[in-house]
Motif scaffolding. Structure first.
Motif, short mmCIF file in Angstrom:
data_model
loop_
_atom_site.label_atom_id
_atom_site.label_comp_id
_atom_site.label_asym_id
_atom_site.label_seq_id
_atom_site.Cartn_x
_atom_site.Cartn_y
_atom_site.Cartn_z
N PHE A 1 0.85 -1.38 -0.01
CA PHE A 1 -0.13 -0.24 0.00
C PHE A 1 0.94 1.17 -0.01
CE2 PHE A 1 0.53 -1.61 4.23
CZ PHE A 1 0.92 -0.72 4.95
N TRP B 1 -4.61 7.54 -1.20
CA TRP B 1 -3.88 6.22 -0.86
C TRP B 1 -4.66 5.09 -1.78
CZ3 TRP B 1 -0.30 4.85 2.89
CH2 TRP B 1 0.14 5.91 3.63
N SER B 2 -4.00 3.96 -1.58
CA SER B 2 -4.43 3.09 -2.38
C SER B 2 -3.69 1.50 -1.85
CB SER B 2 -4.11 3.22 -3.88
OG SER B 2 -2.90 3.22 -4.46
N ARG B 3 -4.39 0.49 -2.16
CA ARG B 3 -3.53 -0.90 -1.80
C ARG B 3 -3.85 -1.77 -2.93
NH1 ARG B 3 -3.76 -2.52 4.16
NH2 ARG B 3 -2.27 -4.02 4.09
N GLN C 1 -10.33 -3.99 -0.32
CA GLN C 1 -9.39 -3.38 -0.99
C GLN C 1 -9.68 -1.91 -1.38
OE1 GLN C 1 -7.65 -5.31 -4.17
NE2 GLN C 1 -6.39 -3.81 -5.18
N TYR D 1 -9.45 0.98 0.84
CA TYR D 1 -8.35 1.91 1.10
C TYR D 1 -8.13 2.85 0.07
CZ TYR D 1 -7.22 -2.09 4.67
OH TYR D 1 -7.04 -2.72 5.67
N SER E 1 1.29 5.12 6.94
CA SER E 1 0.97 4.19 6.24
C SER E 1 0.76 3.23 7.47
CB SER E 1 1.95 3.39 5.34
OG SER E 1 3.39 3.62 6.28
N ILE F 1 -3.05 3.51 8.24
CA ILE F 1 -3.89 3.11 7.27
C ILE F 1 -3.82 1.55 6.97
CG2 ILE F 1 -4.70 3.28 5.21
CD1 ILE F 1 -4.41 6.27 5.23
N GLY F 2 -2.61 1.33 6.69
CA GLY F 2 -2.48 -0.13 6.08
C GLY F 2 -1.93 -1.19 6.98
N PRO G 1 -8.71 2.92 7.07
CA PRO G 1 -8.75 3.85 5.85
C PRO G 1 -9.72 4.91 6.21
CG PRO G 1 -9.74 1.76 5.56
CD PRO G 1 -8.86 1.66 6.65
#
Length: 672
Positions: free
Chosen positions: A355, A387-389, A402, A405, A441, A444-445, A463
């Protein structure tokens, strides 16, 4: 005619700063300018050279001469002697700092820069100070800026900034080797050098290696007792080249590495071992153009850390361009754009998808000089973070898909300052700022699943977290009381909304909202700190000099829930109400001696006795006395004897990880 950025304060700067036309914060001749104006000079706050008395922020400037006087082995130890800076040492290498608020473990509220490069670990936003690839001997000056400074300095500058500037190899050649040998058998050795190939090229190199026994563990922490027996080790290196390509264009390139193994306290108030392997690469191009002074910078930080609870792989790449120019004689403008891209491996357990984020920021600063006695600085910055995963965390354990995120934050920050030099003397500063602390990070992850007594214990990033917002307000006054005595005073307030917080002792989510009990990283309410700072420094004729400062702080928490049930923070308990620092020094032709005193009033700190078991430890007030005696054998060789925290003996309870010990060492340095 070029729109160079020479004057931002009194008209006397025009002639002196003309010699530094086109100089950036890294290329300014600080020594020459400081000698010319009788006070430190900086380009840190606005990007344009300014005397310290004209800076639109409360700034402490610590010079190389100052650094050499301290019986300290790292930057946190040096900074603890100044007003408004809270300090705690959770291990020999794990010193943590905060500006106007408690120095919590892995403190995530401080922006730390080395020659303009972010060196705090963007994974959680904290600084592992022992990993900085900088030796004390190669530092030109350290600038400490108090209050929310996001619009002036950038990402994560929510409670303050520490800006470290190294010596410019194009301005001086030097070579220094140093070794410190401790009474307990530990050592720390370093070498720094600068060489000029010609008038247009210079290089700086540094290397260090050290090993020291760790402090003894806090008795009530079983994890600290298990981890403490190993030694603290540190190896760092850096090489920097500075090149004048044309009369108007210069290039700087730098590469660094750090390898550190240390005992530390995590943001969850639990002991851990951190093994750090860091690299960085940076390039900067400066152009004194017809359109202003343009700086383009790119750097990459590569981070690999093995924690007790898992391994972290992290990369951050940043691109930054800014233009600094004048409009007429009274207005200085700076505009900039920044792009950051960060990627983190699935942490601390693999298999849940990497992520990261992409961010873009636009900033602008305007300084207007109404007269030689009054000027105003306004700055604003807009950040957008996406943000992304790239994978789905195990849906049988974790509550977020997913798609959840993919979140975006857009926030505006500002700084505003009025600097007034009244006829009756001194300098008033009236300042306000809004800082934005985006979730990291980890926030969030993070994905961790443990089996405790046959039951799943799941901790997850969130997230749904929102940025913390820090608003700071300050009135400061500096003046010379006599020709030899200076005073600095400030009244401040710092409010933090939506504090970033860790998981607590009770789950945040239960079925059917989650597959099972889940504890989250989340926003945990609000906190505020108000206080007063006052400092006096004296440099009378003769060999003596002295200084004393006092800080009074009151912290008020409005955190959600009941302490001990669903959050770990207790800022009220951890903030010392009273801090006093004092220094007395004597300097002769060859011999110098310095005595430092640091007093902290009583505090308390939460800690985890075992996973999921929380306690609050009372910490009594403490007075630390440190001394340094140095003798210059000749123009090249010096010897010193240092005792840090001499009054602590074999151990003083100052935190909930280790007992801070008195440490003595002999130092020998050779300079050419």
């Amino acid at each position: 005619m070029k729109n160079i950025f020479l004057t931002t304060s009194v008209s006397a700067l025009v002639a002196g700063l003309a010699a530094t036309a086109g100089a950036s914060a890294q290329t300014l001749d600080y020594t020459m300018m400081s000698e010319l104006f009788g006070e430190p000079v900086t380009a840190g706050a606005t990007g344009a050279p300014q005397r310290a008395s004209d800076v639109p922020a409360t700034m402490i400037i610590i010079t190389q001469d100052d650094i050499q006087r301290f019986p300290e082995y790292d930057i946190p130890g040096i900074l603890r002697h100044y007003a408004g800076i809270d300090y705690n040492r959770y291990g020999y290498g794990d010193g943590q700092l905060s500006i106007r608020g408690p120095a919590t473990p892995n403190n995530p509220r401080l922006l730390v820069l080395v020659n303009g490069r972010d060196v705090y670990l963007d994974s959680y936003g904290y600084t592992a100070w022992s990993t900085l690839p900088v030796q004390l001997e190669e530092i030109q000056q350290i600038e400490v800026v108090k209050g929310a400074q996001s619009a002036l300095y950038g990402f994560n500058a929510v409670s303050g900034v520490v800006n470290i500037i190294t010596r410019n190899p194009q301005l001086e050649e030097y070579a220094t080797s140093r070794v410190n040998v401790a009474e307990n058998g530990g050592y720390d050795a370093a070498f720094v050098a600068a060489y000029q190939f010609n008038e247009r090229a210079g290089v700086r190199v540094s290397y260090s290696h050290g090993e020291m026994p760790e402090f003894g563990p806090f008795a009530q922490s079983g994890r600290a007792a298990l981890l403490a027996p190993f030694d603290f080790t540190r190896e760092t290196g850096a090489v920097e080249g500075r090149f004048t390509l044309t009369d108007d264009i210069s290039l700087t390139a730098e590469a660094t590495f750090s390898n550190v193994d240390q005992l530390e306290l995590t943001s969850g108030y639990s002991s851990a071992r951190g093994v750090y392997d860091l690299q960085s690469f940076k390039g900067q191009l400066d152009w004194d153009s017809d359109f202003g002074f343009i700086s383009a910078q790119a750097y990459r930080n590569e981070t690999n850390v093995d924690y007790t609870y898992g391994s972290l792989r992290y990369e951050l790449t940043t691109y930054r361009v800014q233009d600094l120019f004048k409009i007429g004689t009274n207005d200085t403008v700076r505009v900039g754009v920044e792009y950051r891209e960060a990627s983190t491996g699935s942490f601390p357990l693999p298999g849940n998808g990497d992520f990261g984020y992409e961010s873009t920021a636009f900033s602008a600063m305007w300084n207007h000089k109404f007269s030689n006695t009054l000027d105003v600085t306004l700055a604003g910055r807009l950040d957008r973070v996406d943000w992304s995963r790239d994978g789905q965390p195990d849906p049988t354990l974790y509550p977020f898909s997913q798609a959840e995120y993919s979140v975006t934050y857009e926030e505006f920050s500002y700084n505003a300052a009025v600097v007034w030099h009244p006829e009756f003397g001194g300098t008033f500063r009236f300042m306000a700022g809004r800082g934005v602390q985006a979730p990291t990070s980890w926030d969030i992850g993070f994905t961790l699943a443990l089996n405790v007594g046959g039951n799943n214990f799941v901790v997850s990033g969130n997230p749904g977290m929102v940025p913390s917002i820090v608003d700071s307000y300050e009135i400061a006054y500096d003046r010379s009381l006599t020709e030899t005595i200076n005073m600095r005073a400030a009244i401040f307030r710092q409010d933090t909304a939506d504090v970033r917080g860790l998981f607590g002792l009770l789950p945040d989510l239960l079925p059917p909202d989650a597959p099972g009990p889940v504890s989250l990283f989340d926003n945990r309410g609000d906190t505020s700190t108000s206080g007063v700072e006052i400092a006096f420094e004296g440099d009378p004729e003769g060999a003596w000099d002295w200084g004393v400062n006092y800080t009074y702080q009151v912290t008020e928490d409005d955190l959600e829930g009941v302490w001990g049930l669903n959050y770990l923070h207790d800022f009220e308990a951890m903030t010392p109400a009273h801090t006093v620092n004092a220094h007395l020094g004597w300097t002769g032709e060859r011999f110098s001696a310095d005595v430092y005193a640091n007093y902290l009033s009583d505090t308390a700190s939460p800690y985890q006795t075992n996973l999921g078991s929380l306690a609050l430890q009372e910490i009594d007030s403490a007075l630390a006395l440190s001394v340094r005696a140095a003798y210059r054998v000749n123009d090249h060789v010096s010897a010193s004897f240092n005792v840090q925290n001499a009054s602590f003996g074999d151990g003083e309870l100052t935190n909930v990880n280790t007992e801070t010990e008195s440490r003595a060492w002999f130092g020998l340095s050779a300079s050419f």
